[in-house]
Scaffold this active site. Structure first.
Site, PDB file in Angstrom:
ATOM      1  N   SER A 180       0.787  -1.229   0.000  1.00  0.00           N
ATOM      2  CA  SER A 180       0.000   0.000   0.000  1.00  0.00           C
ATOM      3  C   SER A 180       0.820   1.280   0.000  1.00  0.00           C
ATOM      4  CB  SER A 180      -0.939   0.008   1.204  1.00  0.00           C
ATOM      5  OG  SER A 180      -0.212  -0.129   2.406  1.00  0.00           O
ATOM      6  N   HIS A 189      -5.126  -3.643  -2.626  1.00  0.00           N
ATOM      7  CA  HIS A 189      -4.742  -2.652  -3.644  1.00  0.00           C
ATOM      8  C   HIS A 189      -4.609  -3.262  -5.034  1.00  0.00           C
ATOM      9  CE1 HIS A 189      -4.056   0.741  -0.897  1.00  0.00           C
ATOM     10  NE2 HIS A 189      -3.783  -0.229  -0.028  1.00  0.00           N
ATOM     11  N   LYS A 225     -11.611   0.446  -2.236  1.00  0.00           N
ATOM     12  CA  LYS A 225     -10.655   1.057  -3.165  1.00  0.00           C
ATOM     13  C   LYS A 225     -11.241   0.962  -4.593  1.00  0.00           C
ATOM     14  CE  LYS A 225      -7.255  -0.063   0.298  1.00  0.00           C
ATOM     15  NZ  LYS A 225      -7.532   1.128   1.112  1.00  0.00           N
TER      16      LYS A 225
END
Ligand SMILES: Cc1ncc(COP(=O)(O)O)c(C=O)c1O
Length: 391
Positions: free
Chosen positions: A185, A213, A244
């Site tokens: 990250s 991610h 995300k």
């Protein structure tokens, strides 16, 4: 001596950070305009630190699905699925994800943090060992703490170090839980997953990969690094988040182990938290379907990422190791990072200011995250603001 003395250092750090006149630890988006723009300090600002990789937060279909669920099913579930019952939509999302990952079982959690907390602390107990990449996210560390297991850190992205430490465990290695992230990250670097799966298979250990991610970012279908590296069948548990690429909030664990279903009921962070609200489930399902239907979003994200990475490199910034939608700029020290962060904001660009101890190697970072929603003009404006910050 008071209960609050331990916060003195933190308070001093925050005060120092506020010196540039902008409060870097508490930026307020006064008005959010789009996935990539907001009004900050009264100024139109390009957002380059949101993790909104596919830019889906304002997708009309996702918004419409959330509004419909709000109107028909209400604002919240008001309790956990174990206590208050499951909504059809929870099951539907778990089925969607199982179909997407082509796996047997999926559990949906209320956040990505809770997914890690729940899975790690339930899988491993006080007689077990967890092997964790040293750069793993705080939610992974917290899950390890909650488990009561023995925690052994291995060197970041170093399969040989993992191998050495598993060997030292002797018989215990065959029940060890190895944890890595797909894309890290802070620096956006990727785990050497093919080598890690080779090591874990040799010892018969279990592997959990946090793809928070990498969902929607890596792999031909956006399933993450395990898909990209062709090792999905060797990963025991994939954990991720809806916050995300899918533009909502929530988390998941996907696995082919049939035991995942019983693990659900032993999972305290799952059992004792309210389940995701109907609007969140609805927008997440629509975002997942949109992501699957529109691979061009991933392509645009990577185009933007390469453009920013190449131009920042040309400008002479010291960058994170590889081009990725997460681009970290390493600064000499904290003061320099704060100064540049302020200049960027004054020039209408918001990035993440990340200072030790939150950084992997104690360096001060400006962290950018790119979005498929960024136009080329916006990426050029980000580059221009970085160029100004050098003057
Ligand atoms: C690697 C990783 N795992 C888990 C999480 C937690 O996800 P969430 O914010 O959706 O709770 C994050 C959040 O930034 C993360 O970076």
């Amino acid at each position: 001596m008071t209960l609050f003395d331990k916060f003195d250092t933190l308070a001093a750090t925050r005060k120092a950070l506020a010196e540039c006149g902008l409060n870097s630890v508490n930026v307020v988006m006064e008005k959010v305009i789009s996935p990539t723009e907001a009004i900050v300090n009264g100024r139109h600002t390009i957002l380059a630190g949101t993790n909104n990789y596919l830019g889906l937060t304002f997708n009309p279909d996702c918004v419409e699905a959330a509004c419909h669920a709000l109107k028909t099913e209400g604002t919240g579930t008001t309790g956990s699925r174990a206590a208050n019952g499951t909504y059809n939509a929870h099951i539907a999302l778990e089925r969607d994800l199982a179909d997407f990952f082509d796996c047997r079982n999926v559990i949906v959690f209320s956040t990505g943090y809770v997914a890690n907390l729940g899975m790690i602390s339930t899988l491993a107990g006080k007689d077990d060992v967890i092997m964790i990449d040293a750069d793993c996210h705080a939610s992974i560390y917290d899950g390890c703490q909650l488990s009561g297991a023995d925690i052994i850190r291995f060197r970041h992205n170093n399969p040989a170090d993992l191998d050495k430490r598993l060997r030292r465990l002797g018989e215990r290695a065959s029940s060890a839980l190895v944890i890595v992230e797909g894309m890290y990250s802070m620096l956006g670097d990727q785990a050497p997953l093919a080598e890690i799966t080779e090591v874990k298979k040799r010892y018969g250990a279990y592997l959990l990969v946090d793809e928070a991610h990498s969902l929607g970012v890596l792999g031909a279908n956006g399933r993450g690094l395990a898909e990209e590296e062709g090792v999905e069948k060797d990963v025991d548990f994939i954990v991720g988040t809806f916050s995300k690429s899918l533009g909502a909030i929530g988390g998941y664990c996907a696995s082919n182990h049939p035991e995942l279903d019983i693990i659900r009921f032993a999972n305290r962070p799952y059992v004792f938290t309210a389940s995701p609200s109907p609007s969140i489930i609805a927008s997440t399902r629509t975002a997942l379907a949109t992501m699957r239907r529109h691979p061009e979003l991933k392509a645009k994200l990577w185009e933007n990422a390469h453009h920013l990475y190449d131009q920042l490199k040309t400008l002479g910034f010291e960058l994170s190791p590889e081009p990725s939608p997460i681009i970290a700029i390493r600064l000499e020290n904290k003061e320099e990072a704060v100064r540049k962060w302020c200049t960027l904001l004054e020039n209408g660009v918001y990035v993440n200011l990340v200072l030790p101890p939150a950084t992997p190697d104690g360096s001060a970072l400006l962290r950018c995250s790119m979005s498929a929603g960024h136009t080329t003009e916006q990426v050029d404006a980000i580059i221009a603001a970085f160029s100004k910050s050098k003057q």
